[in-house]
Design a protein around this motif. Structure first.
Motif, mmCIF file in Angstrom:
data_model
loop_
_atom_site.group_PDB
_atom_site.id
_atom_site.type_symbol
_atom_site.label_atom_id
_atom_site.label_comp_id
_atom_site.label_asym_id
_atom_site.label_seq_id
_atom_site.Cartn_x
_atom_site.Cartn_y
_atom_site.Cartn_z
ATOM 1 N N UNK A 60 57.645 -66.882 27.380
ATOM 2 C CA UNK A 60 57.465 -67.380 26.012
ATOM 3 C C UNK A 60 56.187 -68.206 25.904
ATOM 4 N N UNK A 61 55.913 -69.010 26.927
ATOM 5 C CA UNK A 61 54.641 -69.751 26.938
ATOM 6 C C UNK A 61 53.469 -68.782 26.791
ATOM 7 N N UNK A 63 53.401 -65.676 25.607
ATOM 8 C CA UNK A 63 53.350 -65.004 24.304
ATOM 9 C C UNK A 63 52.795 -65.950 23.245
ATOM 10 N N UNK A 64 53.175 -67.212 23.318
ATOM 11 C CA UNK A 64 52.644 -68.195 22.363
ATOM 12 C C UNK A 64 51.137 -68.400 22.569
ATOM 13 N N UNK A 65 50.690 -68.343 23.823
ATOM 14 C CA UNK A 65 49.252 -68.470 24.081
ATOM 15 C C UNK A 65 48.467 -67.314 23.467
ATOM 16 N N UNK A 66 49.153 -66.211 23.207
ATOM 17 C CA UNK A 66 48.509 -65.058 22.546
ATOM 18 C C UNK A 66 48.468 -65.239 21.028
ATOM 19 N N UNK A 67 48.985 -66.371 20.547
ATOM 20 C CA UNK A 67 48.918 -66.658 19.125
ATOM 21 C C UNK A 67 50.165 -66.325 18.336
ATOM 22 N N UNK A 68 51.278 -66.028 19.024
ATOM 23 C CA UNK A 68 52.513 -65.665 18.330
ATOM 24 C C UNK A 68 53.469 -66.857 18.304
ATOM 25 N N UNK A 69 53.941 -67.194 17.124
ATOM 26 C CA UNK A 69 54.842 -68.336 16.951
ATOM 27 C C UNK A 69 56.279 -67.908 17.238
ATOM 28 N N UNK A 70 56.599 -67.745 18.510
ATOM 29 C CA UNK A 70 57.944 -67.340 18.910
ATOM 30 C C UNK A 70 58.671 -68.519 19.544
ATOM 31 N N UNK A 71 59.991 -68.454 19.508
ATOM 32 C CA UNK A 71 60.793 -69.472 20.179
ATOM 33 C C UNK A 71 61.792 -68.785 21.104
ATOM 34 N N UNK A 72 62.433 -69.580 21.947
ATOM 35 C CA UNK A 72 63.339 -69.055 22.967
ATOM 36 C C UNK A 72 64.675 -69.778 22.927
ATOM 37 N N UNK A 73 65.742 -68.996 22.974
ATOM 38 C CA UNK A 73 67.094 -69.529 23.173
ATOM 39 C C UNK A 73 67.593 -69.050 24.533
ATOM 40 N N UNK A 97 59.211 -77.864 22.286
ATOM 41 C CA UNK A 97 60.055 -77.852 21.082
ATOM 42 C C UNK A 97 60.518 -76.451 20.689
ATOM 43 N N UNK A 98 59.928 -75.434 21.284
ATOM 44 C CA UNK A 98 60.276 -74.052 20.943
ATOM 45 C C UNK A 98 61.251 -73.419 21.938
ATOM 46 N N UNK A 167 53.543 -61.704 33.880
ATOM 47 C CA UNK A 167 52.375 -61.326 33.092
ATOM 48 C C UNK A 167 52.598 -60.002 32.362
ATOM 49 N N UNK A 168 53.235 -59.046 33.046
ATOM 50 C CA UNK A 168 53.559 -57.774 32.391
ATOM 51 C C UNK A 168 54.485 -57.997 31.210
#
Length: 200
Positions: A60-61, A63-73, A97-98, A167-168
């Motif tokens: 998730x870290x 994916x967020x670094x790629x500019x996507x505002x995603x969160x994880x449960x 916080x995500x 990474x994949x």
């Protein structure tokens, strides 16, 4: 056997190849329309080193670094034997916080998360079947898993859903979001009726 992968293991050990009968996983009722779902990732299962829960946080870290505002449960049980690992996972979540960790929740809570979020992620290598992956599909999510074990069969051995490394996994999840992909595997493919018919 619960997957072709397991059947191959049995053949290698005992010299007998069992028939394959995937476990029953019924579609999850009340699935929200794709456009109404949260842009989040759900990880269901034991919080343990073999499940590589901390790697889900790293995915998730990334994916967020790629500019996507995603969160994880992260939703699962926390066995006493893995107390220190669970504490590491909870510390990682507290720093972000995500990321949310929910332990020992009722089944209704799990189903709510599955039917309202877009992506399901599994990190355990060589699952005998991959029940959580099958549940992601049954909930109408896009599922991602390591390229090994029975989960390959659940995801039709698709290169855009199966990964070799963190990474994949970041690449695949980010690509699915970039392309605005929607799920295309049937949520009914592992339903109870199919199992009853096969047993008969």
């Amino acid at each position: 056997a619960n997957s072709a992968w397991t059947a191959d293991v049995v053949r290698g050990i005992y010299g007998v190849t069992p028939d394959v009968l995937h476990p029953p996983v019924d579609p999850i009722d009340g699935r929200e329309r794709w456009d109404d779902r949260e842009n989040g990732i759900v990880v269901v299962g034991r919080i343990a080193p073999d499940k590589r829960t901390l790697d889900a946080v790293r995915v998730v870290d990334g994916v967020r670094e790629r500019g996507h505002d995603v969160h994880l449960h992260v939703v699962g049980t926390a066995p006493r034997a893995y107390r220190k690992y669970v504490e590491r996972v909870e510390r990682a979540a507290a720093e972000r916080p995500y990321v949310t960790v929910e332990r020992d929740v009722p089944r209704s809570r799990i189903e709510t998360l599955l039917r309202t979020h877009r992506y399901g992620l599994n990190l355990k290598r060589e699952e005998h079947f991959g029940m959580s992956v099958a549940e992601y599909v049954a909930a109408g999510m896009i599922a991602f898993a390591p390229d090994g074990g029975g989960q390959r069969e659940i995801l039709d051995e698709r290169g855009d859903r199966l990964f070799e490394s963190v990474d994949d996994a970041v690449d695949l999840v980010a690509a699915a979001i970039d392309a605005d992909e929607s799920p295309d595997l049937s949520p009914k493919r592992f339903g109870r009726a199919r199992v009853r018919e096969a047993v008969r």
